[in-house]
Scaffold this active site. Structure first.
Site, short mmCIF file in Angstrom:
data_model
loop_
_atom_site.label_atom_id
_atom_site.label_comp_id
_atom_site.label_asym_id
_atom_site.label_seq_id
_atom_site.Cartn_x
_atom_site.Cartn_y
_atom_site.Cartn_z
N LYS A 290 2.31 -10.73 9.29
CA LYS A 290 0.98 -11.25 8.94
C LYS A 290 0.97 -12.78 8.97
CE LYS A 290 -1.61 -7.81 8.74
NZ LYS A 290 -2.83 -7.80 9.55
N TYR B 128 6.36 -6.76 6.81
CA TYR B 128 4.90 -6.76 7.05
C TYR B 128 4.33 -8.16 6.82
CZ TYR B 128 -0.03 -5.51 6.30
OH TYR B 128 -1.40 -5.42 6.37
N HIS C 25 -2.25 3.28 -0.43
CA HIS C 25 -2.24 2.27 -1.49
C HIS C 25 -2.62 2.93 -2.82
CE1 HIS C 25 -2.69 -0.32 2.13
NE2 HIS C 25 -1.82 -1.05 1.46
N SER D 106 -3.26 -10.68 4.89
CA SER D 106 -3.07 -9.89 3.66
C SER D 106 -2.56 -10.83 2.58
CB SER D 106 -2.04 -8.80 3.93
OG SER D 106 -1.57 -8.26 2.72
N SER D 107 -2.84 -10.49 1.33
CA SER D 107 -2.39 -11.37 0.24
C SER D 107 -0.87 -11.32 0.05
CB SER D 107 -3.09 -11.00 -1.07
OG SER D 107 -2.80 -9.66 -1.41
N CYS D 108 -0.18 -10.37 0.70
CA CYS D 108 1.28 -10.32 0.56
C CYS D 108 1.98 -11.41 1.36
CB CYS D 108 1.82 -8.95 0.94
SG CYS D 108 1.64 -8.57 2.67
O1 GFB Z 1 -1.24 -0.29 -3.59
P1 GFB Z 1 0.20 -0.57 -3.55
O2 GFB Z 1 1.05 0.35 -2.78
O3 GFB Z 1 0.31 -2.05 -3.04
O4 GFB Z 1 0.80 -0.56 -5.05
P2 GFB Z 1 1.08 -3.41 -3.32
C1 GFB Z 1 0.25 -1.33 -6.07
C2 GFB Z 1 0.93 -1.03 -7.38
O5 GFB Z 1 0.53 0.29 -7.80
C3 GFB Z 1 2.45 -1.02 -7.37
C4 GFB Z 1 1.66 1.03 -8.20
O6 GFB Z 1 2.94 -1.60 -8.56
C5 GFB Z 1 2.79 0.48 -7.32
O7 GFB Z 1 4.06 0.78 -7.87
N1 GFB Z 1 1.42 2.47 -8.05
C6 GFB Z 1 1.35 3.36 -9.06
C7 GFB Z 1 1.24 3.14 -6.89
N2 GFB Z 1 1.20 4.60 -8.59
C8 GFB Z 1 1.11 4.50 -7.23
C9 GFB Z 1 0.93 5.46 -6.20
O8 GFB Z 1 0.81 6.66 -6.43
N3 GFB Z 1 0.88 4.97 -4.92
C10 GFB Z 1 0.98 3.62 -4.65
N4 GFB Z 1 0.91 3.22 -3.37
N5 GFB Z 1 1.18 2.71 -5.61
C11 GFB Z 1 1.13 -3.36 -0.76
C12 GFB Z 1 2.07 -3.96 0.26
O9 GFB Z 1 1.67 -3.74 -1.93
O10 GFB Z 1 -0.17 -3.90 -0.71
C13 GFB Z 1 1.43 -4.25 1.55
O11 GFB Z 1 3.21 -3.13 0.33
C14 GFB Z 1 0.06 -4.85 1.44
O12 GFB Z 1 2.25 -5.09 2.29
C15 GFB Z 1 -0.79 -4.07 0.49
O13 GFB Z 1 0.10 -6.20 1.04
C16 GFB Z 1 -2.16 -4.67 0.29
O14 GFB Z 1 0.05 -4.40 -3.73
O15 GFB Z 1 2.23 -3.30 -4.24
#
Ligand code: GFB
Length: 330
Positions: A148, A144, A187, A115-117
């Site tokens: 990874k 996580y 996500h 994962s890119s994280c």
């Molecule tokens: O997709 P997401 O949860 O992944 O969030 P990450 C991406 C961005 O979208 C963050 C915003 O800045 C969130 O605050 N966002 C806005 C939302 N509204 C929403 C919503 O309703 N739901 C969600 N989920 N986000 C994850 C990692 O990070 O990405 C994992 O926690 C993994 O470890 C994955 O790497 C691919 O890119 O922030």
């Protein structure tokens, strides 16, 4: 290096670990479309991938020749920050058991998906493969990310000590058919689709968006990722992991506007800054993969439109319930 080896035999015995998840189901679709007939698939009830003895038994019985290791407990920013123990334990165990069994029972090749994280929070953008372990991780998903990173190191260690042909790919943020649309664990792409859809159905204009809208992300359609995974399985043989992305990012605000325009054009986006932003930016440098000969082909707007159609057509548009993060699907 691009291997001279012939393409995978179409009757090869292939284990897709995590075949019911977003990535695994896309890989199964891709393999079937390419004529692979001998897919070895076990769901969570049949095989607990965290259990080394069970995985060994299954590998001994099924003798997989090629392995796509795309299983895991995954979720968005909220699930990562509220269930860190599950995210680190499940993923550490799943990566270790499958890598060990693939070695012990003589699999010819394994492709591990990270994962890119894994990259430092403050990494220079776009992020090259060399940035791994050069700085601190994003706190919302550190457990996580550590699991990874351990997966990459497992593959490298088994290569060095046992000569195993195990390779690793690091995808950017993914979306597509088969995604998790549960608002507590999803996500951002499926979450915003559902939020806009529900608001439209309820006759509401306001759609809450977590954070400030300023973080930047790169999104890859899962069918493009599946294509890249088969490409790497057939053509890549080296120790270093390979970034997989489309090479372009946008802000969460811009993403939300695209989804709003497709799903609920009258919606008003309301940013909830009490929710976390996570990493400020994650854009992968995909020049290594481009040099190998692969690039993405599904545009973001086109991909969001087709994913939204899938969401509506597949009964996913019922009300969201709280649920555990998705296991067995990166
Ligand atoms: O997709 P997401 O949860 O992944 O969030 P990450 C991406 C961005 O979208 C963050 C915003 O800045 C969130 O605050 N966002 C806005 C939302 N509204 C929403 C919503 O309703 N739901 C969600 N989920 N986000 C994850 C990692 O990070 O990405 C994992 O926690 C993994 O470890 C994955 O790497 C691919 O890119 O922030």
């Amino acid at each position: 290096m691009i291997a001279e080896a012939p393409r995978l035999p179409r009757d090869a015995r292939i284990h897709v670990a995590g075949h019911r998840g977003l990535v695994g189901s896309a890989i199964v679709r891709k393999l079937r479309a390419e004529g692979f007939e001998n897919l070895l698939l076990a769901n969570r009830e049949q095989l607990d991938l965290r259990d080394q003895a069970a995985v060994n038994y299954w590998y001994q019985a099924n003798q997989p020749e090629y392995v796509f290791l795309v299983a895991g407990t995954v979720g968005g920013i909220l699930a990562n920050s509220t269930r860190p123990a599950e995210f680190i334990y499940d993923n550490l165990m799943i990566h270790a058991t499958v890598v060990e069994a693939a070695h012990r029972f003589g699999s010819k090749k394994l492709l591990y998906l990270g994962s890119s994280c894994i990259y430092p929070r403050e990494a220079d953008q776009p992020i090259t493969e060399e940035a791994l372990l050069t700085g601190g991780l994003e706190p919302t998903n550190e457990p996580y990310a550590v699991a990874k990173i351990a997966g990459i190191k497992l593959c490298q260690a088994y290569r060095r000590q046992y000569g195993c042909n195990f390779v690793s790919a690091m995808p950017t943020n993914l979306y597509g058919p088969g995604d998790n649309f549960d608002l507590q664990s999803s996500h951002v792409v499926p979450a915003l689709m559902r939020k806009c859809h529900d608001a439209r159905e309820d006759g509401r204009r306001e759609v809450p968006i977590w954070g400030t809208g300023s973080p930047r992300r790169e999104f890859l359609h899962v069918d493009d990722l599946a294509d890249a995974c088969l490409f790497l399985m057939e053509h890549y043989e080296d120790e270093q992991h390979v970034n997989v992305g489309c090479g372009q990012d946008l802000s969460i605000r811009e993403l939300a506007e695209i989804i709003r325009d497709i799903v609920h054009p009258d919606a008003e986006l309301v940013f909830d800054t009490s929710k976390p932003d996570g990493a400020p930016r994650k854009l992968l440098d995909v020049s290594k993969l481009a040099e190998l000969g692969w690039s993405a082909s599904i545009g973001l707007e086109e991909g969001i439109r087709s994913t939204y159609s899938w969401f509506v057509d597949n009964g996913q548009s019922g009300r969201s319930t709280e649920s555990r993060p998705v296991t067995a699907g990166a």
